[in-house]
Write a protein that holds these residues in place. Structure first.
Motif, PDB file in Angstrom:
ATOM      1  N   ALA A   8       0.858  -1.182   0.000  1.00 36.19           N
ATOM      2  CA  ALA A   8       0.000   0.000   0.000  1.00 36.19           C
ATOM      3  C   ALA A   8       0.891   1.227   0.000  1.00 36.19           C
ATOM      4  O   ALA A   8       1.830   1.309   0.811  1.00 36.19           O
ATOM      5  N   LEU A   9       0.635   2.163  -0.894  1.00 34.93           N
ATOM      6  CA  LEU A   9       1.422   3.393  -0.990  1.00 34.93           C
ATOM      7  C   LEU A   9       0.658   4.545  -0.350  1.00 34.93           C
ATOM      8  O   LEU A   9      -0.417   4.909  -0.819  1.00 34.93           O
ATOM      9  N   ALA A  10       1.225   5.120   0.698  1.00 33.61           N
ATOM     10  CA  ALA A  10       0.633   6.293   1.350  1.00 33.61           C
ATOM     11  C   ALA A  10       1.487   7.507   1.003  1.00 33.61           C
ATOM     12  O   ALA A  10       2.553   7.722   1.573  1.00 33.61           O
ATOM     13  N   GLY A  11       1.024   8.284   0.028  1.00 29.85           N
ATOM     14  CA  GLY A  11       1.770   9.443  -0.447  1.00 29.85           C
ATOM     15  C   GLY A  11       2.312   9.191  -1.836  1.00 29.85           C
ATOM     16  O   GLY A  11       3.086   8.248  -2.046  1.00 29.85           O
ATOM     17  N   LEU A  12       1.918  10.022  -2.805  1.00 27.12           N
ATOM     18  CA  LEU A  12       2.319   9.826  -4.196  1.00 27.12           C
ATOM     19  C   LEU A  12       3.081  11.032  -4.719  1.00 27.12           C
ATOM     20  O   LEU A  12       2.875  11.495  -5.843  1.00 27.12           O
ATOM     21  N   GLY A  13       3.986  11.564  -3.891  1.00 24.44           N
ATOM     22  CA  GLY A  13       4.893  12.605  -4.356  1.00 24.44           C
ATOM     23  C   GLY A  13       6.030  11.985  -5.148  1.00 24.44           C
ATOM     24  O   GLY A  13       5.931  10.865  -5.645  1.00 24.44           O
ATOM     25  N   SER A  14       7.152  12.679  -5.246  1.00 30.94           N
ATOM     26  CA  SER A  14       8.279  12.184  -6.037  1.00 30.94           C
ATOM     27  C   SER A  14       8.754  10.821  -5.562  1.00 30.94           C
ATOM     28  O   SER A  14       9.029   9.926  -6.370  1.00 30.94           O
TER      29      SER A  14
END
Length: 428
Positions: A8-14
């Protein structure tokens, strides 16, 4: 668990979108993205489409994602610095293992709480000190541990931040103000504190530090400078920090040089001349570097006195032509120079000729922090898949705390005019 790690990805910045998400394509047999969250719906939509994440596993915030029943084996947390622990602790209690972007937190009490909860939940929490995984520092560790240059007595280290990187990230960008993020020496240099402690195998006894914001403030604005680069700035012609020069014309990262990735994709998800110009015209990256709300330092020196009597000096400086790291390790039998920009090690044992090791011949992947990003993720995935404990290179949250103690003590010293801070007392 299946033979794939569900992520699970929390945060889709760089870091989340452009670094860690892409490892799912590098290691498809080991990793699958099953849930994502970000406050930017456009990023969520794009990542979902690219990695086949169903709509019911897409969320508008890390908090919304964490509130669900457990949707993956691990969570990659790449939100902003002061959000890390607030997201990490409830995720641990839901049963997730964590890959947590550095720094842990600028607040020591939060760091300690995370260590405590990770132990209570019996979960792995790995902090993204990616430089440990690079070919150059892996080889350097091997050389230092071999005893070829004897016992390390002194180290001279510098992080060359780079003039445009400072302007982009630490004057105009997300990490410009320590009141909302972290002190520069923690945000940028907890990498270095961790690396220096790991490479030497030493423990810090006390620190002192000096630094300030030397250039990037209103007092240093040139005559005729406008509040924004496109608002008729009369200093534009001579200003290297002009936004158009950096984001369009720079020979390394400018759009006209063919770059379409970082840092341009921070300004706009799909960089074009039109979208870059629109971002410069209206967004934070078009502000004059002398009229921003930044307060982090643009140069700092840290002196570390180690428990065995050896010493380390580390310099962080914005005013460098390139962004890289360089260090000289001086031992009782010789010295080693590590030059990350040239990707070489120079080993000189006293009385012998210098040996030069070309690191580019030892590996093929030097993308993402000198090749560290992908290696770190793969090692973490293998650790979860095989049920292994962290090895000597893995930065567990407990190990990462040592770098945070040094960085935060250095910041306290700086704020107190260079006062010597005893680490043991600081921890208490």
């Amino acid at each position: 668990m299946s033979r794939k790690v569900r992520v699970a990805l929390a945060g889709l910045g760089s870091r989340g979108k452009d670094t860690y998400a892409k490892t799912a394509k590098l290691f498809p047999e080991k990793m699958e993205i099953t849930a994502i969250a970000d406050i930017d719906p456009a990023k969520v939509k794009e990542v979902a489409r690219e990695y086949g994440v169903p709509e019911n596993a897409c969320f508008s915030s890390a908090e919304e994602l964490i509130a669900q029943e457990k949707l993956a084996d691990v969570m990659f947390i790449t939100t902003q610095d002061r959000q890390h622990v607030g997201h990490a602790i409830p995720a641990l209690r839901k049963g997730y293992h964590l890959l947590l972007e550095k720094p842990i937190s600028p607040r020591l009490e939060e760091c300690r709480e995370l260590v405590k909860v990770a132990k209570e939940c019996n979960r792995q929490v790995i902090i993204c000190h990616v430089l440990r995984y690079t070919p150059i520092y892996s080889k350097l560790k091997e050389i230092l541990d071999s005893g070829a240059v004897g016992e390390i007595v002194s180290v001279m280290s510098i992080e060359n931040v780079g003039w445009w990187h400072q302007a982009h990230s630490f004057v105009r960008g997300n990490w410009r103000n320590s009141d909302t993020t972290s002190p520069m020496i923690l945000q940028k240099c907890c990498h270095d504190m961790d690396l220096l402690l790991w490479l030497t195998g030493k423990t810090c006894k006390s620190v002192s530090s000096f630094g300030s914001t030397y250039l990037f403030d209103e007092a240093h604005a040139p005559q005729g400078a406008a509040k924004r680069c496109l608002d008729g700035c009369q200093a534009k012609a001579e200003c290297p920090f002009d936004a158009e020069k950096i984001y369009l014309e720079n020979r390394k990262i400018g759009l006209h040089s063919g770059n379409r990735e970082w840092p341009l994709d921070v300004l706009t998800m799909h960089p074009t001349e039109e979208s870059i110009m629109e971002a410069i015209r209206k967004g934070p990256y078009g502000r004059c570097v002398y009229y921003c709300d930044n307060n982090v330092v643009d140069h700092q020196v840290v002196n570390l006195n180690m428990t065995d009597g050896s010493t380390i000096s580390h310099t962080m400086c914005a005013f460098t032509a390139t962004g890289s790291r360089y260090a000289k390790f001086m031992g009782t039998k010789g010295e080693v120079i590590a030059d990350m920009s040239e990707n070489i090690l120079k080993i000189t044992e006293f009385g012998k000729d210098t040996e030069i090791i070309d690191i580019s011949k030892l590996a093929s992947d030097f993308s993402g922090h000198g090749g560290g990003d992908n290696r770190m993720v793969e090692e973490f995935l293998d650790m979860i898949l095989e049920g292994k404990e962290p090895n000597h290179r893995t930065t567990s949250v407990e190990r990462s705390m040592e770098s945070h103690y040094c960085a935060l003590a250095a910041e306290e010293s700086r704020l107190k005019g260079g006062e010597v801070i005893e680490i043991a007392q600081f921890i208490k």
